[in-house]
Design an enzyme around this catalytic site. Structure first.
Site, PDB file in Angstrom:
ATOM      1  CE  LYS A 285      -3.977   9.985  57.761  1.00 27.46           C
ATOM      2  NZ  LYS A 285      -3.130   9.925  58.941  1.00 27.46           N
TER       3      LYS A 285
ATOM      4  CG  MET B 183      -7.283  16.359  65.540  1.00 28.59           C
ATOM      5  SD  MET B 183      -6.549  14.714  65.375  1.00 28.59           S
ATOM      6  CE  MET B 183      -5.437  14.634  66.759  1.00 28.59           C
TER       7      MET B 183
ATOM      8  CG  ASP C 205      -0.404  14.515  55.769  1.00 32.47           C
ATOM      9  OD1 ASP C 205      -0.813  13.566  55.121  1.00 32.47           O
ATOM     10  OD2 ASP C 205       0.189  14.421  56.865  1.00 32.47           O
TER      11      ASP C 205
HETATM   12  N1  SAH Z   1       1.210  17.375  63.704  1.00 29.67           N
HETATM   13  C1  SAH Z   1       0.290  18.477  63.724  1.00 29.67           C
HETATM   14  C2  SAH Z   1      -1.058  18.112  64.283  1.00 29.67           C
HETATM   15  C3  SAH Z   1      -1.811  17.117  63.455  1.00 29.67           C
HETATM   16  S1  SAH Z   1      -3.366  16.682  64.144  1.00 29.67           S
HETATM   17  C4  SAH Z   1       0.926  19.644  64.473  1.00 29.67           C
HETATM   18  O1  SAH Z   1       1.968  19.494  65.095  1.00 29.67           O
HETATM   19  O2  SAH Z   1       0.385  20.740  64.413  1.00 29.67           O
HETATM   20  C5  SAH Z   1      -4.466  17.712  63.232  1.00 29.67           C
HETATM   21  C6  SAH Z   1      -5.031  18.799  64.099  1.00 29.67           C
HETATM   22  O3  SAH Z   1      -4.044  19.789  64.322  1.00 29.67           O
HETATM   23  C7  SAH Z   1      -6.180  19.554  63.515  1.00 29.67           C
HETATM   24  O4  SAH Z   1      -7.397  18.864  63.682  1.00 29.67           O
HETATM   25  C8  SAH Z   1      -6.159  20.819  64.322  1.00 29.67           C
HETATM   26  O5  SAH Z   1      -6.677  20.615  65.601  1.00 29.67           O
HETATM   27  C9  SAH Z   1      -4.670  21.029  64.480  1.00 29.67           C
HETATM   28  N2  SAH Z   1      -4.111  21.952  63.458  1.00 29.67           N
HETATM   29  C10 SAH Z   1      -3.153  21.685  62.579  1.00 29.67           C
HETATM   30  N3  SAH Z   1      -2.868  22.768  61.822  1.00 29.67           N
HETATM   31  C11 SAH Z   1      -3.683  23.746  62.268  1.00 29.67           C
HETATM   32  C12 SAH Z   1      -3.877  25.110  61.917  1.00 29.67           C
HETATM   33  N4  SAH Z   1      -3.168  25.701  60.947  1.00 29.67           N
HETATM   34  N5  SAH Z   1      -4.787  25.828  62.595  1.00 29.67           N
HETATM   35  C13 SAH Z   1      -5.507  25.269  63.597  1.00 29.67           C
HETATM   36  N6  SAH Z   1      -5.376  24.000  63.951  1.00 29.67           N
HETATM   37  C14 SAH Z   1      -4.473  23.231  63.321  1.00 29.67           C
END
Ligand code: SAH
Length: 523
Positions: A66, A182, A44
């Site tokens: 994505k 998000m 991803d």
């Molecule tokens: N499965 C992922 C989340 C996916 S949803 C997890 O457990 O982290 C995607 C959202 O995750 C993004 O829009 C943001 O809000 C958050 N996100 C993921 N990686 C991030 C990062 N390195 N820094 C800040 N927000 C992050």
């Protein structure tokens, strides 16, 4: 092998692996183990590309994109279908997903399809960005003085939707800490809902973007102010919103962004093989290293000469290695031909210096001759003293190299055969990027660890004139390892800002850290 194992083998297996939040060091050991064995990797936007270095070169890599708000490279249905296809084809597939696969990751949706198609799977949890973003921003999401509960919430819901799944009325004051995924686009709506349902407008809020990467950016405010703060800072997704009293602890705990080189974009110019020490040390201090390897070492396209000489090594008097790479690539070719060190039994072997000799010993061979002076001239003199008249001398080396050694030996009556085994090639496609970064003022420092890195860097920058070079390098600091490298820099019309007292990589890094601490420009 029992029947069920053989059936699952023939149907392949899909591993949903949590890639962690960004920092490649936060991958689990299980995740790394699986990546190292993957035949197919489906990854991803949020999974750090650096993790792909664990994957075997033969693996098939599929990027399914994505990007929050932007175009989706593949729809969820297409991804599901692809995983099923690969599984049916009997592949060992790693489906690499940002953070944890089961936290707003649609991991379960992918698995439902696999179950329906009867394809075996396994899920490897990852460090979710929810905890990592908070931690890397200096915020513990729980603390017994401030909160006893945490809620993970998606902020992605359409605010115009009549029936919301999110009970803002209950969440607003129901959990001590709120972590919202998000939610950047909906931030005004989210903060309004929380205040409307009784959360104090003074509640501290932090927003963290690209957490746990060198690009991390974080800002702080309150429910009442954060929308404006985020707008002013220009923060875009991916970012997390953390709401609650624990955000106050940031002033004490913030550790990641306070490292002395945090936010500094530093160019490292060494050959790929050698760059890692310098990069690792700079990254320890928080630097964002841009690796512009100026040379790549590659095998030659044509091994005709070498193969012929290998076939008649028994009639060779001296075999000469003038570099570490020559040793490495010579033995690589020998192995490809199905041969080993025994083929060298008849020849005497000379090396240019101690390091090359040590490399040779890795193949079980001790050099017969190492000159006192570790240069081509030194080696030629030592060989001539040993007697080279009418001797057959084979030199496996770079396609393009200095000719002093072969010339001196030929003059002394030897029959010299040069057999190219490797070549130095400039890396492709990076030149334009380097120029763009320089022109945009996006680089803080360039590091040079030898005169040839300076020369290669200048070739890459390819300035039309000294004036253009000055313009491109305006505001860019230069760090060199020692006086000879510094001299090459000065000769090109540029200035050296940092140079260590002792000419080693660790000393150079210390000098860089000291430089930024002294100028008060450290993060
Ligand atoms: N499965 C992922 C989340 C996916 S949803 C997890 O457990 O982290 C995607 C959202 O995750 C993004 O829009 C943001 O809000 C958050 N996100 C993921 N990686 C991030 C990062 N390195 N820094 C800040 N927000 C992050």
């Amino acid at each position: 092998m029992n029947t069920s194992e053989s059936t699952s083998r023939s149907r392949g297996k899909i591993y949903l692996v949590g890639a962690g939040p960004g920092d490649p060091g936060l991958l689990t050991l299980r995740g790394k183990y699986l990546l190292e064995r993957a035949e197919v990797v489906v990854y991803d936007y949020l999974a750090n590309k650096k993790l792909l270095q664990h994957v075997p070169a033969s693996a098939h890599l599929i990027y399914v994109g994505k990007k929050g708000g932007g175009m989706h490279a593949f729809s969820q249905e297409e991804i599901n279908r692809m995983l099923v296809e690969q599984g049916l084809a009997g592949k060992m597939v790693v489906r690499l997903k940002g953070g944890d696969p089961f936290i707003f990751g649609r991991g379960a949706e992918e698995i439902e399809e696999l179950v329906a198609a009867g394809i075996p799977f396994e899920v490897v949890p990852g460090v979710t960005s929810a905890t990592a973003a908070a931690t890397y921003a200096g915020i513990p999401i729980t603390h017994r003085r401030y909160t006893a509960s945490v809620a993970f919430i998606t902020g992605h819901e359409d605010p115009t939707k009549l029936e919301s799944n999110i009970h803002w009325d209950k969440l607003a004051t129901g959990a001590g800490t709120l972590v919202i995924f998000m939610g950047i686009k909906n931030l005004p709506f989210i903060t309004a809902k929380l205040m409307e349902h009784g959360r104090s407008p003074d509640t501290p809020v932090a927003v963290v973007r690209w957490a746990s990467t060198p690009e991390q950016q974080s800002v702080e405010g309150t429910l009442a102010t954060i929308t404006e703060v985020v707008r002013e800072a220009g923060i875009k997704p991916p970012a997390l919103i953390i709401v609650g009293e624990v955000v106050k602890l940031r002033s004490t705990i913030d550790w990641y962004e306070r490292r002395p080189l945090f936010g500094k974009r530093i160019v490292v110019t060494r050959t790929r093989e050698q760059a890692s020490d310098l990069v690792a040390l700079l990254e320890e201090y928080g630097a964002n290293c841009l690796e512009y390897s100026t040379i790549n070492i590659e095998p030659v396209d044509d091994y005709q000469i070498l193969d012929r000489e290998i076939a008649r090594l028994s009639s060779c008097d001296w075999l000469i290695f003038t570099s570490l790479n020559a040793v490495t690539y010579f033995f690589r070719r020998l192995r490809e031909l199905g041969l080993d060190a025994r083929s060298l039994a008849g020849a005497r072997i000379a090396v240019v210096g101690r390091a090359t000799g040590v490399e040779l010993q890795r193949y079980g061979i001790t050099a017969d001759l190492v000159p006192e002076k570790f240069t081509g001239e030194g080696l030629a003199e030592a060989l001539i003293t040993a007697g080279v008249d009418k001797k057959r001398i084979v030199i496996p080396r770079a396609l393009v190299a200095r000719d002093v050694l072969p010339e001196m030996l030929t003059e002394a009556g030897a029959e010299v055969i040069i057999a190219p085994v490797y070549q130095n090639v400039p890396p492709k496609g990076r030149k334009e990027q380097l120029r763009e970064e320089l022109a945009a003022g996006a680089i803080d420092m360039v590091t040079f660890t030898s005169s040839s890195t300076v020369t290669n860097f200048l070739t890459m920058v390819d300035a039309a004139s000294p004036v253009e070079l000055q313009q491109l390098m305006a505001g860019v600091e230069i760090a060199t390892i020692g006086p000879i490298t510094a001299k090459t820099v000065v000769e090109s019309g540029l200035q050296v800002g940092v140079q260590p007292e002792h000419y080693t990589i660790p000393d150079m890094v210390q000098a860089i850290v000291a430089h930024y601490c002294r100028t008060g420009d450290g993060a």
